[in-house]
Write a protein that holds these residues in place. Structure first.
Motif, PDB file in Angstrom:
ATOM      1  N   ALA A  23      -2.569  -3.904   1.926  1.00  0.00           N
ATOM      2  CA  ALA A  23      -1.941  -5.173   1.556  1.00  0.00           C
ATOM      3  C   ALA A  23      -1.088  -5.696   2.694  1.00  0.00           C
ATOM      4  CB  ALA A  23      -1.082  -4.982   0.312  1.00  0.00           C
ATOM      5  N   MET A  24      -0.535  -4.771   3.525  1.00  0.00           N
ATOM      6  CA  MET A  24       0.311  -5.206   4.631  1.00  0.00           C
ATOM      7  C   MET A  24      -0.427  -5.186   5.960  1.00  0.00           C
ATOM      8  SD  MET A  24       3.728  -3.142   3.628  1.00  0.00           S
ATOM      9  CE  MET A  24       4.657  -3.774   5.032  1.00  0.00           C
ATOM     10  N   GLY A  25      -1.725  -5.034   5.940  1.00  0.00           N
ATOM     11  CA  GLY A  25      -2.456  -4.940   7.200  1.00  0.00           C
ATOM     12  C   GLY A  25      -2.976  -3.537   7.371  1.00  0.00           C
ATOM     13  N   GLY A  26      -4.087  -3.426   8.074  1.00  0.00           N
ATOM     14  CA  GLY A  26      -4.827  -2.168   8.126  1.00  0.00           C
ATOM     15  C   GLY A  26      -4.046  -0.982   8.636  1.00  0.00           C
ATOM     16  N   SER A  27      -3.089  -1.212   9.546  1.00  0.00           N
ATOM     17  CA  SER A  27      -2.414  -0.060  10.127  1.00  0.00           C
ATOM     18  C   SER A  27      -0.986   0.035   9.613  1.00  0.00           C
ATOM     19  CB  SER A  27      -2.387  -0.185  11.639  1.00  0.00           C
ATOM     20  OG  SER A  27      -1.611  -1.307  11.999  1.00  0.00           O
ATOM     21  N   ALA A  28      -0.714  -0.579   8.484  1.00  0.00           N
ATOM     22  CA  ALA A  28       0.664  -0.670   8.007  1.00  0.00           C
ATOM     23  C   ALA A  28       1.232   0.666   7.601  1.00  0.00           C
ATOM     24  CB  ALA A  28       0.746  -1.623   6.826  1.00  0.00           C
ATOM     25  N   SER A  29       0.377   1.591   7.217  1.00  0.00           N
ATOM     26  CA  SER A  29       0.882   2.870   6.743  1.00  0.00           C
ATOM     27  C   SER A  29      -0.188   3.932   6.923  1.00  0.00           C
ATOM     28  CB  SER A  29       1.266   2.756   5.265  1.00  0.00           C
ATOM     29  OG  SER A  29       1.688   3.990   4.772  1.00  0.00           O
TER      30      SER A  29
END
Lengths: 573, 573
Positions: A199-205
């Protein structure tokens, strides 16, 4: 060793299930004080300090600055962030003599945001990354496996503060790279898995999971492409849509007493006169969902009948909203819900948000509920006969499912979380109104990253991955001692020779464990294998011929070298 | 410094009273999170680590072995030792999710005794000394002065285990010597004071007090002999007994309305027709005393009328018994107690234990209560007219009182406790039945010593003792950086020169703080004085002539040296 505070144990502790726990207790590295609460004895503490050292070195290398926040914290900041309540029973709470609420810090986003707010107020101060190596507290429901999941544990937590999203991406990358170096230096075998649905972008977590059968985290990976993800983060590979041309009309059939998929498959076989697979059916599950501070909302979820709902994936899909099953009151309030025979049509007709599994693409044809008791509809085509409100990742992931990148099948494995990198964004800088002035004197809100390494857990992880049936095997980088010298010869000259060797090795800068005890060679060898220093030097029978034996604890190799060359050979390894 | 997480403050923090607190906050070393709970920012943390390093080195030098016990502890061991209740409100208590009682460790005698019990069982294993450097928790009633008296603080606590009293004496001596080396290396001015009245022997307990006007501990010392003691530990120098021959008979006089010493002195002057000093009167105070688990017992205490009772000394004299004042019920139950006119005779006649000040030696003659309303007895001679049950140290100690060693007068001073060495004996090994087998297979109970150093407090103590009006001044042993290089010249060549100097100093193994900021020389100099590195190197105007300035922050001396010789000069200091 005749003075070292150490007693090795012959038997596994009764409460230990996993190898690292058994061995760390048997080898006298740690001792249990209470569930999930351990003491570190001399050898264990040395390994812990070594891991801390490696972590600090790599943190300092990326320009992170070490500070140290208290573990005993006031309630207010956690009240502001809502984590005082969100943490639930996992938070240790207490009161001081004046009745003020306090907590034992489980992680420190709040305090780091406030710390930066307290010191910095200009764009010139940024970016900044701070870290601490600190004792943390979480009241785990099931502390287990010794120091693998403790209630008091040592963690390195760091927090980056950037003024731009690009800056955050860079800080995130720097941490990710540093973590790769840390785990490589520690000799840990690990995978990096996506940890959110993106939800926050592919590498967000992303999580760093140590590969281990005893791990509590399940993840999937694709051998062909190297893709790896937490089960919660796996995105289903959707098949291509199918043209509607030539698809038969949907027909409602009587299917009495078929409230389950099994019974429906059997009824369908009879109606269609051919074998029917559960994957041809579409089961509709009703849940209710509530955004923080909002009202409950009914949501219908359609997934192929051959799959179960994975609660963790379902919950992750709706985060931060809460998900619950319907109760009888809900069914009573919505009489169009015909239990066991719910179909897309009634849901959509009654304004219930209806989300489907990504496999339910346009043109797929389904056997599903007809919203009447004892009736199902056959050949209901997605995109033609109903249009869902969107997709949802709620169905279980199975070994053999295609990898999201299409490179091959997914296989599942177990791991232990040893690191986590997370693009937090402005959640905490918003909560505490952390603003700094930009070039034009206008306020800018920094964006945060949060990054953690399980320092004390890594001691167990290394033990878990490196041990053999005889005992521990420490990589040189974290071993409590560099060399373990064992006297296995009662001769007085051998003792003097061993003492000289210990002195020479120590003078050469090595940290030497010296087994000078009067025990038998057999006991000493067993202990040296259990304790697990990477190199064991035996001053034994060969000493009469001027030789000592070098035993590599990692490879198991052993060779004799002249005693006069031993130091040179050891240093040259 | 352009990247260091640091903001110095111009103003003293509103809640700070003592210089070290003001300066450590202004210089950005620590930050307050809650009362008595502080964060360590980068510079403060470096000092803390330096102090820890010195403490560890000296502990390792005496053969003490480092381990690490949890801070979060189960109730049971503290229940066994009775400290769960004895600690009162000073103990942080909490419950876990299952309702188990836990505490945050204030000190770890219980756990160390149990740890040794868990590992060792033979006389061959002894003596052993274990220590930890650990975060401790005490819910102080009045946390004050920043990190000087915190509720979360770092302490080095060690525990020795010996099989003989002689062994304990040696372990105690080793610690005492190590502490002297630690405090000498840290540049702390301190005194060692006796800390108990000596019930366990003269050297059973001593405190290391840093000399400081802001200290909370009062002690007395004799300049002539070097004797020093906690006020509680001072033993009164008793005068020589006086022969009874020729002492007049005791006579009872009417002394209406003289329930106080002042009124008695005035009445005595009129009766005797001469000046009377309050020290000629003997006042009798009644208390009740209860041994742990016992019944209340009445105790009469006779002290010269010119002195007040010192509650701390009184309580220390009766420890571990509890001391309380009588209430009306007690007086009603003992009608022989005539308030304001109590004398030794009624007490002794009614079986009340009667203890007197050590000055009340045989042959001393007193004006004291006659156990009748409005009557006092004059010339009551100790040892002739009454025989007390013993002596008690309950009277206040005054400046000018003779030193117990008779060498000269006592003077009082204030200090901050930075260390404590204590021959505990078998209190905890008894509580936990720690037994080991001797040569003959018979059980022996080890005797313990307990030793503490206030590690985080020492950071404040050093700041307190070493600062001047401009800021902090760190001894080289604990300074966050060895050298502080300041650019005070806008010239590009000067900047390059400074950068080269920083690099050379770093390559030479020095830890260098580099003020590369664009701030004015004035701001930088002020900061360098506030931050307090022992040596400041200024690359300023003189750089055009090839010179840099070396400023000694401790002595205030400054001198110019050619830039090419700077590294050599600095290393040679």
């Amino acid at each position: 060793m005749s003075h070292l505070f150490l007693r090795t144990l012959r038997d596994d502790p009764a409460d230990a299930e996993v190898p690292s726990h058994k061995l760390l207790v048997r080898a006298g590295y740690v001792r249990r004080i209470a569930p999930g609460i351990y003491s570190w004895l001399p050898l264990g503490l040395k390994v812990l300090r070594q891991v801390e050292r490696v972590v600090r070195e790599e943190m300092n290398n990326i320009g992170a600055q070490e500070i140290s926040l208290p573990a005993l914290l006031p309630r207010e900041p956690y009240e502001t962030s809502n984590r005082w309540t969100e943490y639930g029973a996992g938070l240790f709470r207490l009161q001081d003599r004046k009745g003020n609420d306090l907590l034992l810090g489980p992680t420190h986003e709040e305090l780091f945001a406030l710390t930066v707010k307290g010191e910095y107020n200009s764009y010139k101060d940024f970016p900044v990354t701070l870290y601490q190596v600190q004792t943390k507290y979480r009241d785990e429901e099931r502390p287990r496996a010794g120091i693998l999941r403790g209630r008091e544990f040592v963690m390195k937590d760091s927090y980056s503060f950037d003024l731009t999203d690009e800056g955050l991406t860079q800080s995130y990358k720097a941490h990710r790279d540093a973590y790769e170096r840390i785990f490589a230096r520690l000799g840990v075998k690990y995978v990096i898995v996506s940890a959110t649905s993106g939800a926050m972008g592919g590498s967000a977590s992303e999580e760093f999971l140590a590969e281990s059968e005893v791990g509590e985290d399940t993840y999937v990976r694709c051998v062909e492409s190297g893709y790896a993800a937490n089960v919660e983060a796996v995105k289903t590979l959707a098949p291509a849509p199918i043209p509607f041309d030539g698809l038969p009309e949907a027909v409602v059939h009587d299917t009495p007493d078929t409230p389950t998929i099994d019974s429906l498959v059997e009824a369908s076989r009879q109606i269609l006169g051919r074998d029917v697979d559960a994957s041809e059916t579409l089961k509709n599950i009703l849940v209710k969902v509530r955004q923080p501070g909002g009202e409950w909302e009914l949501v219908g979820i359609g997934i192929p009948g051959d799959r179960e709902v994975d609660d963790k994936r379902l919950e992750a899909s709706f985060e931060p909203a809460e998900v619950a099953l319907l109760d009888e009151t809900d069914f009573a309030a919505n009489p169009f819900l015909v239990k066991g025979y719910i179909g897309p049509k009634a849901l959509l007709a009654n304004g219930v948000r209806y989300l489907v599994d990504p496999r339910v693409v346009d043109g797929t044809s389904w056997i599903t509920g007809a919203d009447e008791n004892g009736k199902h509809v056959f050949g209901l085509v997605a995109g033609r006969d109903f249009v869902a409100d969107g997709t949802v990742e709620a169905a279980e992931v199975r070994d053999g499912d295609p990898s999201p990148d299409g490179a091959g099948p997914l296989v599942s494995a177990r791991g232990i979380e040893i690191g986590h990198v997370f693009q937090l964004g402005r959640k905490y800088t918003d909560a505490f109104a952390v603003d700094v002035l930009n070039e034009n004197g206008k306020p800018v809100r920094p964006t945060m990253g949060s990054y953690g390494v399980g320092v004390s857990r890594l001691v167990a992880v290394i033990a878990e991955q490196q041990h053999d049936e005889k005992g521990l095997r420490w990589p040189a980088e974290v071993a409590p001692f560099d060399v373990h010298v064992v006297i296995a010869n009662k001769d007085e000259q051998a003792r003097t020779g061993a003492e000289n060797l210990v002195e020479e090795l120590s003078n050469a800068g090595l940290d030497v464990l010296f087994d000078d005890r009067k025990a038998s060679p057999g006991v000493k060898f067993k202990d040296s294998e259990l304790l697990g220093m990477p190199l064991v030097v035996v001053v034994g029978r060969g000493f009469a011929d001027g030789n000592v034996e070098l035993r590599n604890r990692i490879t198991g190799e052993s060779n004799e070298v002249p005693v006069g060359e031993a130091v040179r050979v050891i240093l040259g390894r």
